[in-house]
Design a protein around this motif. Structure first.
Motif, short mmCIF file in Angstrom:
data_model
loop_
_atom_site.label_atom_id
_atom_site.label_comp_id
_atom_site.label_asym_id
_atom_site.label_seq_id
_atom_site.Cartn_x
_atom_site.Cartn_y
_atom_site.Cartn_z
N GLU A 296 -61.49 -16.35 -50.03
CA GLU A 296 -60.05 -16.16 -50.25
C GLU A 296 -59.79 -15.25 -51.45
O GLU A 296 -59.00 -14.30 -51.37
CB GLU A 296 -59.39 -17.53 -50.45
CG GLU A 296 -57.88 -17.45 -50.56
CD GLU A 296 -57.24 -18.83 -50.63
OE1 GLU A 296 -56.11 -18.92 -51.10
OE2 GLU A 296 -57.91 -19.81 -50.22
N ARG A 297 -60.46 -15.51 -52.56
CA ARG A 297 -60.26 -14.69 -53.75
C ARG A 297 -60.82 -13.29 -53.53
O ARG A 297 -60.27 -12.29 -54.04
CB ARG A 297 -60.92 -15.35 -54.96
CG ARG A 297 -60.31 -16.71 -55.29
CD ARG A 297 -61.05 -17.41 -56.42
NE ARG A 297 -60.80 -16.77 -57.71
CZ ARG A 297 -61.33 -17.21 -58.85
NH1 ARG A 297 -62.15 -18.24 -58.84
NH2 ARG A 297 -61.06 -16.59 -59.98
N ARG A 298 -61.89 -13.19 -52.75
CA ARG A 298 -62.47 -11.88 -52.43
C ARG A 298 -61.47 -11.02 -51.67
O ARG A 298 -61.32 -9.82 -51.96
CB ARG A 298 -63.74 -12.09 -51.59
CG ARG A 298 -64.44 -10.82 -51.14
CD ARG A 298 -65.70 -11.20 -50.36
NE ARG A 298 -66.46 -10.05 -49.94
CZ ARG A 298 -66.26 -9.39 -48.81
NH1 ARG A 298 -65.33 -9.80 -47.97
NH2 ARG A 298 -67.01 -8.34 -48.50
N GLU A 299 -60.77 -11.59 -50.71
CA GLU A 299 -59.82 -10.83 -49.93
C GLU A 299 -58.63 -10.37 -50.76
O GLU A 299 -58.08 -9.28 -50.54
CB GLU A 299 -59.35 -11.65 -48.72
CG GLU A 299 -60.42 -11.87 -47.67
CD GLU A 299 -61.01 -10.57 -47.16
OE1 GLU A 299 -60.23 -9.64 -46.85
OE2 GLU A 299 -62.25 -10.47 -47.08
N VAL A 300 -58.22 -11.19 -51.71
CA VAL A 300 -57.11 -10.79 -52.60
C VAL A 300 -57.52 -9.59 -53.44
O VAL A 300 -56.77 -8.60 -53.57
CB VAL A 300 -56.70 -11.98 -53.50
CG1 VAL A 300 -55.71 -11.51 -54.58
CG2 VAL A 300 -56.07 -13.09 -52.66
N GLN A 301 -58.71 -9.64 -54.03
CA GLN A 301 -59.21 -8.51 -54.82
C GLN A 301 -59.35 -7.26 -53.97
O GLN A 301 -58.97 -6.15 -54.38
CB GLN A 301 -60.57 -8.86 -55.44
CG GLN A 301 -60.51 -9.82 -56.61
CD GLN A 301 -61.89 -10.07 -57.20
OE1 GLN A 301 -62.90 -10.00 -56.50
NE2 GLN A 301 -61.95 -10.38 -58.48
N LYS A 302 -59.88 -7.42 -52.78
CA LYS A 302 -60.10 -6.28 -51.90
C LYS A 302 -58.79 -5.63 -51.50
O LYS A 302 -58.67 -4.39 -51.53
CB LYS A 302 -60.87 -6.75 -50.65
CG LYS A 302 -61.19 -5.65 -49.66
CD LYS A 302 -62.00 -6.21 -48.49
CE LYS A 302 -62.32 -5.11 -47.49
NZ LYS A 302 -63.12 -5.64 -46.35
N ALA A 303 -57.80 -6.42 -51.15
CA ALA A 303 -56.51 -5.88 -50.72
C ALA A 303 -55.86 -5.07 -51.83
O ALA A 303 -55.31 -3.98 -51.60
CB ALA A 303 -55.59 -7.01 -50.26
N ALA A 304 -55.90 -5.58 -53.05
CA ALA A 304 -55.28 -4.87 -54.17
C ALA A 304 -55.98 -3.54 -54.44
O ALA A 304 -55.33 -2.51 -54.68
CB ALA A 304 -55.31 -5.75 -55.42
N LEU A 305 -57.30 -3.55 -54.39
CA LEU A 305 -58.05 -2.33 -54.67
C LEU A 305 -57.82 -1.28 -53.57
O LEU A 305 -57.55 -0.11 -53.85
CB LEU A 305 -59.54 -2.66 -54.78
CG LEU A 305 -60.49 -1.59 -55.31
CD1 LEU A 305 -61.71 -2.25 -55.94
CD2 LEU A 305 -60.96 -0.65 -54.20
N LEU A 306 -57.89 -1.70 -52.30
CA LEU A 306 -57.74 -0.75 -51.20
C LEU A 306 -56.32 -0.21 -51.10
O LEU A 306 -56.12 0.94 -50.70
CB LEU A 306 -58.14 -1.41 -49.88
CG LEU A 306 -59.63 -1.67 -49.69
CD1 LEU A 306 -59.90 -2.29 -48.33
CD2 LEU A 306 -60.43 -0.38 -49.84
N GLN A 307 -55.34 -1.02 -51.44
CA GLN A 307 -53.96 -0.53 -51.40
C GLN A 307 -53.78 0.68 -52.31
O GLN A 307 -53.17 1.69 -51.93
CB GLN A 307 -52.99 -1.65 -51.80
CG GLN A 307 -51.53 -1.26 -51.69
CD GLN A 307 -50.60 -2.41 -52.05
OE1 GLN A 307 -51.05 -3.46 -52.52
NE2 GLN A 307 -49.31 -2.23 -51.85
N ALA A 308 -54.32 0.58 -53.51
CA ALA A 308 -54.21 1.70 -54.45
C ALA A 308 -55.06 2.88 -53.98
O ALA A 308 -54.62 4.04 -54.05
CB ALA A 308 -54.66 1.24 -55.84
N ALA A 309 -56.27 2.60 -53.50
CA ALA A 309 -57.17 3.69 -53.09
C ALA A 309 -56.61 4.45 -51.89
O ALA A 309 -56.64 5.70 -51.86
CB ALA A 309 -58.55 3.13 -52.76
N GLN A 310 -56.09 3.75 -50.92
CA GLN A 310 -55.60 4.41 -49.71
C GLN A 310 -54.30 5.17 -49.96
O GLN A 310 -54.03 6.18 -49.30
CB GLN A 310 -55.44 3.38 -48.59
CG GLN A 310 -56.77 2.83 -48.10
CD GLN A 310 -56.64 1.61 -47.22
OE1 GLN A 310 -55.52 1.13 -46.96
NE2 GLN A 310 -57.76 1.06 -46.75
#
Length: 890
Positions: A102-116
């Motif tokens: 769960e915490r992994r997906e939160v971190q991933k979403a935030a990082l990818l949102q900025a990158a994309q």
């Protein structure tokens, strides 16, 4: 990312042991010539380089950012880097969650949102980085540099990153790239494989894989790469325990190891067992001449090493070459009686270079020998360097592979250096040499499967998809997950799969009447929705020869099922003609759904011996006749199917065709997620299914979307009319079209060939024709026009193709029409077809180029909406069609 001119290190520090410190030291201590810009909160200098407090204060825009700051700061840094124009980042920060999903997906979403948002590609996180020796970039946490070389190593594991680097450096092995992927939030295997495919400094690629998270993208990239360069892979998790641990470690789904095996084989890659085997084999593939067969001859001056090598070869299911009479006579003439009269060929222990050279040349001249392993045991009387020199002279002139194994350490060191300098594969032990040879054989087979032209189906295959789908939908509407035997048989019949004559009845009396109508002997099976396999519950009786036996069996089998499965519902009986035919074999075909690769097909031994023999092999659909043959040939029962002695051959075409039909069935009706035909009888007359089980469930995706490899897109076929009224079919190209495509290319005039291939072309190499006809429908498309030529003969009349970029932003097109079929409008019809296709898949633009004197191509492109401009410096027409605004005559 992998070849930057400038690097920013965010979170750079002078604190020993911290990632920001290690990265700065590695970048500064290497041969990297570009600026290195440390960024930290205090702006302190690091490793002698002035520090900066923010991205916008940097004196230039870095090509690459290496981020070592806390995870919560990274989306902000990605945003700032994107605004500044940086397009690549490596995340080395500690603190990213791997096991807390769960915490992994939160971190991933935030990082990818900025990158994309800003188009920044991200390697990692939990990533030790990468090394590109050719530009001196050590953007990694490794404690040492990598040597320069022509092999790329791509690892999912951060722990193997440093250990493999240390191992390779100690053996003098160099790399073009040394890359770790980390947790693959953004950059995945397929991205790097596509990059390495286009990298001229990379001649071979080594992979370490634990799990794959996008099977179709991986397979597309791997198949494209394997056509051009050797690809070797180590996959962790051969055992269930190791596989489960690897899946848990990566947070990915657990796939079956046998399915990974099938995927690697289908992609033309070679799977090896360990790091030693990987580097041994890649060296052999890189240095040895191409292998044409699998028969090995062994030449040695010591009996024991020859016997050990022979044991290793045969235990690995290799083939020992049989020496011809002519070869034996030639050896007699040259060596007298100083040889063993057998393969392995053992010469006297004191054999000199001249004797080795004579024996090796004779073996290489034997048509029954595909490769030779030369071994040498050190002796006091004969320096091993001299023998090595003689072997090298013969090996250089040979078109067949020569492998060597010089035993000993110090005595053989000079010989090994000679072999390395001459480009002759050398191995420390006979076992290593034989293992490398067997891997070469397997690699050649995988490449043959990847590159072969499959045969056409031996009969017309037009399944009644509607009838089969109605059966499945009716069962789903009734909220049943298991088809009844009658329904399963109906589905198979709709797909042209022969089923043994069967009657489905309700009562014992009806069973007796059905048996009399079918004719004795018969088999009787209880039908119950609560007992999928009634044979395991005593619900089957065979070889019933009379009304009385059928009546007794109906009562006893029902009682057996009730005893074994209390409360089971009895829906009746299946009465079936006994099909125990003389010379028939019992086989089994099953399908299942792998969580990583989607639908799979298994084939092998069926019937009562299936569990004992455990003879099942796996393949990925879609299948054609060639791929079906490859699947069948990997089973042990295949030897029996081919026939031997007094046993007649079975109809293997019928077996292959049935596998193709099953493949198409699960593509057409994805609701069938599990199917088993067992036993399947096959003899010289064909196949017949005796029993079938199908499990179903509502599907939210099409069968095509579920596959790891996109199948032939039959829905894109259409018929069009030319100006003179003749009708032609526009069809996606298939591997089977290769023979006709040769004729089509040869039909082009010299000028049309020059226009199409941008130069004078005599004849295309086979490898190029394979690329033109065996395409990956997920990332490229080619439509051929098939119809009558001016003499009424059915031929390939034209072709148009589009190579689509991996992000689907752009497609590059090419088109050609038979030189004797101009001015019939076919070129325009083909162009309109490819425009419609690209629009439908969401491609943003189509581009192309034509030679400056190809005015007809420029006019054709302009007529369908292209923007046409002339590059006078290069004398080339540039063709551009944006599709986002609905442009083009699609």
């Amino acid at each position: 990312m992998f070849k930057p001119n400038s690097v920013a290190v965010i979170g750079a520090t002078s604190t020993p042991g911290e990632p920001g410190c290690v990265i700065m030291e590695n970048l500064m201590s290497g041969t990297f010539l570009g600026p290195v810009l440390p960024v930290n909160e205090t702006g302190e200098a690091v490793a002698g380089m002035p520090g900066h407090t923010a991205i916008d204060t940097l004196p230039l825009t870095p090509d690459l950012a290496i981020i070592c700051s806390p995870p919560e700061t990274i989306p902000g840094y990605i945003e700032e880097l994107g605004k500044r124009g940086t397009r690549a980042a490596v995340i080395m920060s500690r603190g990213f969650f791997r096991f807390d999903r769960e915490r992994r997906e939160v971190q991933k979403a935030a990082l990818l949102q900025a990158a994309q948002r800003w188009g920044v590609r991200v390697l990692g996180p939990n990533c030790p980085g990468f090394i590109t020796p050719s530009v001196g970039v050590n953007a990694s946490l490794a404690p040492r540099e990598a040597l320069p070389g022509k092999v790329a190593f791509l690892s999912q594991s951060d722990s193997l990153f440093t250990s493999v680097l240390d191992w390779a450096t100690s053996k003098g092995i160099g790399f073009s790239h040394f890359i770790a992927l980390g947790d693959r939030y953004d950059v995945h295997f397929n991205d790097v494989l596509d990059y390495l495919n286009g990298d001229v400094n990379t001649r071979a690629v080594l992979l370490y894989i634990e799990t794959i998270d996008s099977a179709r993208r991986f397979m597309s990239a791997a198949r494209a790469l394997a056509r051009n360069k050797p690809v070797l892979v180590i996959k962790a998790g051969r055992s269930e325990a190791a596989a489960a641990a690897a899946a848990a470690h990566s947070g990915m789904l657990l796939g079956a190891d046998e399915v990974y095996d099938a995927a690697f084989r289908r992609a033309g890659m070679l799977r090896v067992a360990d790091i030693d085997a990987m580097f041994d084999t890649v060296e052999t593939l890189a240095l040895a001449k191409p292998l044409k067969g699998d028969r090995l001859a062994i030449l040695t001056n010591g009996g024991s090493p020859g016997f050990l090598a022979t044991d290793a070869l045969l235990q690995g299911r290799g083939k020992l070459a049989e020496l011809s009479d002519e070869t034996c006579q030639a050896l007699d003439n040259e060596l007298g009686r100083d040889w063993s009269y057998w393969n392995p060929l053992i010469v006297r222990s004191s054999a000199d270079g001249a004797m080795y050279a004579k024996a090796l040349q004779i073996l290489l001249d034997d048509r029954g020998v595909d490769a030779v392993l030369v071994m040498h045991v050190p002796t006091f009387s004969m320096p091993s360097d001299d023998v090595a020199g003689a072997v090298i002279d013969v090996a250089r002139r040979s078109r067949k592979p020569v492998l060597t194994s010089w035993l000993g350490i110090d005595d053989a060191a000079g010989a090994r250096r000679k072999f390395a300098a001459a480009g002759v594969p050398s191995h420390f032990t006979p076992d290593n040499a034989v293992r490398a040879f067997l891997n070469m054989v397997e690699y050649r087979r995988n490449q043959d499967t990847l590159m072969e032209t499959p045969p056409s189906l031996p009969e017309a295959f037009n399944p009644d998809v509607t009838a089969a789908r109605m059966v499945v939908n009716d069962a789903l509407e009734a909220k049943r997950m298991l088809l009844t035997p009658a329904e399963a048989h109906a589905v198979l019949t709709a797909y042209g799969i022969p089923v043994a004559e069967t009657r489905h009845v309700k009562t014992p009396r009806e069973a007796v009447a059905a048996a009399a109508q079918i004719g004795y002997p018969v088999a009787l099976k209880v039908e119950s929705p609560d007992v999928p396999r009634t044979s395991l519950a005593g619900g089957v009786a065979l070889n019933l020869a009379s009304d009385e036996e059928v009546m007794d069996a109906a009562l006893s089998t029902a009682n057996n099922v009730c005893d074994q499965v209390p409360g089971a519902r009895m829906e009746g009986y299946a009465v079936q003609r006994m099909c125990r035919l003389a010379g028939a074999h019992e086989l089994a075909v099953e399908t299942a759904t792998d969580p990583v690769f989607g639908p799979i097909i298994r084939f092998g031994q069926g019937g009562s011996m299936a569990e004992v023999l455990a003879d099942r092999q796996t393949a990925l659909p879609p299948l054609n006749m060639g791929l079906a043959q490859e699947l069948v040939s990997r089973t042990r029962v295949y030897r029996l199917l081919r026939g031997s002695g007094h046993k007649a051959h079975v109809n293997l075409d019928a077996v292959r065709l049935l596998l193709c039909k099953v493949s198409q069935l699960i593509i057409d009706i994805p609701e069938i997620f599990e199917l088993e035909i067992d036993p399947l009888f096959v003899d010289a007359d064909g196949v017949v299914a005796l029993d079938a089980h199908m499990r179903i469930a509502w599907s939210t995706t099409t069968g095509t979307d579920q596959l790891a490899i996109r199948p032939y897109p039959r829905e894109l076929e259409e018929c069009v009319a030319l100006r003179d009224g003749r009708h032609v079919d526009l069809l996606p190209i298939r591997p089977e079209d290769e023979p006709e495509h040769w004729e089509f290319v040869e039909s082009l005039s010299a000028e049309d060939k020059r226009f199409r291939f941008f130069g004078n072309v005599a004849k295309l190499p086979r490898a190029e024709m394979v690329k033109l006809t065996q395409i990956d429908y997920d990332r490229e498309m080619a439509f051929i026009a098939k119809g009558p030529d001016n003499d009424g003969v059915m031929r390939t009349l034209g072709v148009v193709r589009a190579m689509v970029s991996t992000d689907n932003s752009e497609a590059e097109f090419a088109v050609a029409v038979r030189s004797d079929l101009k001015r019939q409008g076919l070129g325009k019809l083909l162009m309109q077809k490819i425009i419609r296709y690209c629009k439908a898949r969401g491609t943003k633009r189509i581009v192309g180029a034509a030679l400056g004197d190809n005015k007809s191509m420029a006019e054709l492109a302009r007529s369908v909406g292209f923007i046409v401009s002339k590059d006078y410096d290069e004398d080339i027409w540039q063709l551009d069609l944006p599709l986002e605004d609905g442009k083009g005559e699609g």
